[in-house]
Design a protein around this motif. Sequence first.
Motif, PDB file in Angstrom:
ATOM      1  N   ALA A  34      44.323  83.382  62.930  1.00  0.00           N
ATOM      2  CA  ALA A  34      44.496  84.043  61.635  1.00  0.00           C
ATOM      3  C   ALA A  34      43.256  83.950  60.746  1.00  0.00           C
ATOM      4  O   ALA A  34      42.553  82.937  60.722  1.00  0.00           O
ATOM      5  CB  ALA A  34      45.690  83.444  60.898  1.00  0.00           C
ATOM      6  N   ASP A  35      43.018  85.025  60.001  1.00  0.00           N
ATOM      7  CA  ASP A  35      41.984  85.038  58.970  1.00  0.00           C
ATOM      8  C   ASP A  35      42.533  84.540  57.637  1.00  0.00           C
ATOM      9  O   ASP A  35      41.791  84.012  56.815  1.00  0.00           O
ATOM     10  CB  ASP A  35      41.457  86.467  58.771  1.00  0.00           C
ATOM     11  N   TRP A  36      43.844  84.737  57.413  1.00  0.00           N
ATOM     12  CA  TRP A  36      44.486  84.381  56.156  1.00  0.00           C
ATOM     13  C   TRP A  36      45.842  83.739  56.443  1.00  0.00           C
ATOM     14  O   TRP A  36      46.432  83.965  57.497  1.00  0.00           O
ATOM     15  CB  TRP A  36      44.707  85.617  55.276  1.00  0.00           C
ATOM     16  N   CYS A  37      46.309  82.968  55.467  1.00  0.00           N
ATOM     17  CA  CYS A  37      47.638  82.351  55.527  1.00  0.00           C
ATOM     18  C   CYS A  37      48.350  82.616  54.206  1.00  0.00           C
ATOM     19  O   CYS A  37      47.761  82.424  53.136  1.00  0.00           O
ATOM     20  CB  CYS A  37      47.510  80.843  55.762  1.00  0.00           C
ATOM     21  N   PHE A  38      49.590  83.081  54.262  1.00  0.00           N
ATOM     22  CA  PHE A  38      50.378  83.101  53.024  1.00  0.00           C
ATOM     23  C   PHE A  38      51.230  81.835  53.029  1.00  0.00           C
ATOM     24  O   PHE A  38      51.996  81.575  53.943  1.00  0.00           O
ATOM     25  CB  PHE A  38      51.208  84.378  52.867  1.00  0.00           C
ATOM     26  N   ALA A  39      51.039  81.029  51.999  1.00  0.00           N
ATOM     27  CA  ALA A  39      51.613  79.688  51.971  1.00  0.00           C
ATOM     28  C   ALA A  39      52.511  79.506  50.754  1.00  0.00           C
ATOM     29  O   ALA A  39      52.181  79.962  49.650  1.00  0.00           O
ATOM     30  CB  ALA A  39      50.507  78.630  51.966  1.00  0.00           C
ATOM     31  N   LEU A  40      53.620  78.839  50.961  1.00  0.00           N
ATOM     32  CA  LEU A  40      54.486  78.439  49.859  1.00  0.00           C
ATOM     33  C   LEU A  40      54.087  77.030  49.460  1.00  0.00           C
ATOM     34  O   LEU A  40      54.125  76.113  50.290  1.00  0.00           O
ATOM     35  CB  LEU A  40      55.950  78.486  50.312  1.00  0.00           C
ATOM     36  N   VAL A  41      53.667  76.866  48.209  1.00  0.00           N
ATOM     37  CA  VAL A  41      53.105  75.592  47.738  1.00  0.00           C
ATOM     38  C   VAL A  41      53.728  75.231  46.397  1.00  0.00           C
ATOM     39  O   VAL A  41      54.260  76.084  45.678  1.00  0.00           O
ATOM     40  CB  VAL A  41      51.567  75.683  47.596  1.00  0.00           C
ATOM     41  N   ARG A  42      53.615  73.954  46.041  1.00  0.00           N
ATOM     42  CA  ARG A  42      54.156  73.485  44.763  1.00  0.00           C
ATOM     43  C   ARG A  42      53.036  73.473  43.710  1.00  0.00           C
ATOM     44  O   ARG A  42      52.066  72.732  43.840  1.00  0.00           O
ATOM     45  CB  ARG A  42      54.766  72.088  44.925  1.00  0.00           C
TER      46      ARG A  42
ATOM     47  N   LEU B 278      57.496  76.491  42.561  1.00  0.00           N
ATOM     48  CA  LEU B 278      56.785  76.877  43.771  1.00  0.00           C
ATOM     49  C   LEU B 278      56.069  78.205  43.558  1.00  0.00           C
ATOM     50  O   LEU B 278      56.500  79.043  42.763  1.00  0.00           O
ATOM     51  CB  LEU B 278      57.766  77.015  44.942  1.00  0.00           C
ATOM     52  N   SER B 279      54.964  78.399  44.292  1.00  0.00           N
ATOM     53  CA  SER B 279      54.214  79.654  44.208  1.00  0.00           C
ATOM     54  C   SER B 279      53.861  80.134  45.610  1.00  0.00           C
ATOM     55  O   SER B 279      53.719  79.335  46.545  1.00  0.00           O
ATOM     56  CB  SER B 279      52.941  79.482  43.372  1.00  0.00           C
ATOM     57  N   PHE B 280      53.716  81.445  45.740  1.00  0.00           N
ATOM     58  CA  PHE B 280      53.393  82.109  47.005  1.00  0.00           C
ATOM     59  C   PHE B 280      51.919  82.481  46.944  1.00  0.00           C
ATOM     60  O   PHE B 280      51.527  83.377  46.204  1.00  0.00           O
ATOM     61  CB  PHE B 280      54.282  83.354  47.139  1.00  0.00           C
TER      62      PHE B 280
ATOM     63  N   GLY C  56      54.980  80.130  39.917  1.00  0.00           N
ATOM     64  CA  GLY C  56      56.350  79.666  39.742  1.00  0.00           C
ATOM     65  C   GLY C  56      57.404  80.578  40.335  1.00  0.00           C
ATOM     66  O   GLY C  56      58.583  80.219  40.369  1.00  0.00           O
ATOM     67  N   ALA C  57      56.998  81.759  40.813  1.00  0.00           N
ATOM     68  CA  ALA C  57      57.965  82.717  41.380  1.00  0.00           C
ATOM     69  C   ALA C  57      58.000  82.646  42.900  1.00  0.00           C
ATOM     70  O   ALA C  57      58.538  83.542  43.552  1.00  0.00           O
ATOM     71  CB  ALA C  57      57.627  84.133  40.937  1.00  0.00           C
ATOM     72  N   GLY C  58      57.445  81.578  43.479  1.00  0.00           N
ATOM     73  CA  GLY C  58      57.301  81.505  44.923  1.00  0.00           C
ATOM     74  C   GLY C  58      58.602  81.564  45.692  1.00  0.00           C
ATOM     75  O   GLY C  58      58.670  82.179  46.757  1.00  0.00           O
ATOM     76  N   TRP C  59      59.637  80.916  45.181  1.00  0.00           N
ATOM     77  CA  TRP C  59      60.897  80.895  45.915  1.00  0.00           C
ATOM     78  C   TRP C  59      61.490  82.303  46.014  1.00  0.00           C
ATOM     79  O   TRP C  59      61.956  82.717  47.082  1.00  0.00           O
ATOM     80  CB  TRP C  59      61.888  79.955  45.246  1.00  0.00           C
ATOM     81  N   ARG C  60      61.446  83.050  44.923  1.00  0.00           N
ATOM     82  CA  ARG C  60      61.974  84.412  44.929  1.00  0.00           C
ATOM     83  C   ARG C  60      61.198  85.278  45.923  1.00  0.00           C
ATOM     84  O   ARG C  60      61.784  86.041  46.695  1.00  0.00           O
ATOM     85  CB  ARG C  60      61.885  85.005  43.525  1.00  0.00           C
ATOM     86  N   VAL C  61      59.869  85.145  45.923  1.00  0.00           N
ATOM     87  CA  VAL C  61      59.040  85.939  46.832  1.00  0.00           C
ATOM     88  C   VAL C  61      59.283  85.515  48.282  1.00  0.00           C
ATOM     89  O   VAL C  61      59.431  86.360  49.175  1.00  0.00           O
ATOM     90  CB  VAL C  61      57.551  85.795  46.465  1.00  0.00           C
TER      91      VAL C  61
END
Length: 383
Positions: free
Chosen positions: A159-167, A178-180, A225-230
Amino acid sequence: MDFTFGREDEDFRAEARTWLQAHVGSPAAQAAPAWERTLGAGGWIGLGWDRAHGAYGNRTASLTQQVVWAEEYARARAPGRVGHIGENLLAPTLLAYGDDAQRTRFLPPIARGEELWCQGYSEPEAGSDLAALRTTAVRDGDTYRISGQKIWTSLAREADWCFALVRTDPDERRHRGLSFLLVPMDQPGRIEVRPIRQMSGTAEFNEVFFDGAVARAGHVVGGEGAGWRVAMGLLARERGVSTLVQQIGFAAELAELVAAAVRCGTVRDPVLRDQLVQQWAELQVMRWNALRTLGAVGDVGAPSVAKLLWGGWHQRLGELAVRVRGAVAAVGPADWSPEAPYELDALQRLFLFTRADTIYGGSDEIQRNIIAERVLGLPRVER
């Protein structure tokens, strides 16, 4: 219910079949990254994206045409995709939750097959219980500094990129704070990828370690802060047309298993024969269920039902792969030697890999909780 395709769909099928016949098997296009670029040049990446966003580089196609493409792709035995995470998971998420700048930056390279993605969700102490994740991202001016660990990350090495769920808010608990975040993987010394060797001998999954890795503040999808919804929106899109592709692969595995039963003579065993017929019947039901739910909007239980159906089915198929061949299934080739360890054959790999089917992609226990809580309205499980 009517599961037939219309005239336009069949014309689209003919176009797809002709293109695949001309390109599948070409030596120049067989390497995974090269194949993604070949698909992109042909306009075959992003068929499921919203019609209004065709400007980002994809050809538009109706839902039934997406199904047609998926079927023809699987039947052509085309190469395995390494771009599906970006195309089928991230792209629809950016269309739903991203801003114009994020769509303009990331969607065209995905459509061209030029940038590959991986998904940074699970952690050692936060697999099925994703809200317990501990990887942090601290704001530092126009960037975030990420520290923590992800695990079971498919395609992390490519992968060139990662979409990560982080605090991003350490004062909040569980799904809040959490944020995406979109993170570039090419950060030597800040991101380390370690392959996880499985009992099948392969290493599709990886551990990913973040040690002060940098991501731009403008690459938070949906806002801080909208990570969980996303993240939940992304998971709702994880099952779809790709489920039908998966089922075509399942059908090929079942056909191989039936052929093995005929060769071995075990097809004469009435119990084993009944189990093979049962697998075939259940596969037809899975297909009809997948087609029925493709256009469903707001059906929160459909993805969980689909996962429960195919996870258990595929695991039982792996067990049958051993029963059909008996003792032969437990031994290697005649020319085996300690100096040259033998390769597992296809049915042996099937058995070993399918042990994980009821765990990865959301364990059966979690899927049942989702159905119980969100569909049946039963009390939430204490965590």
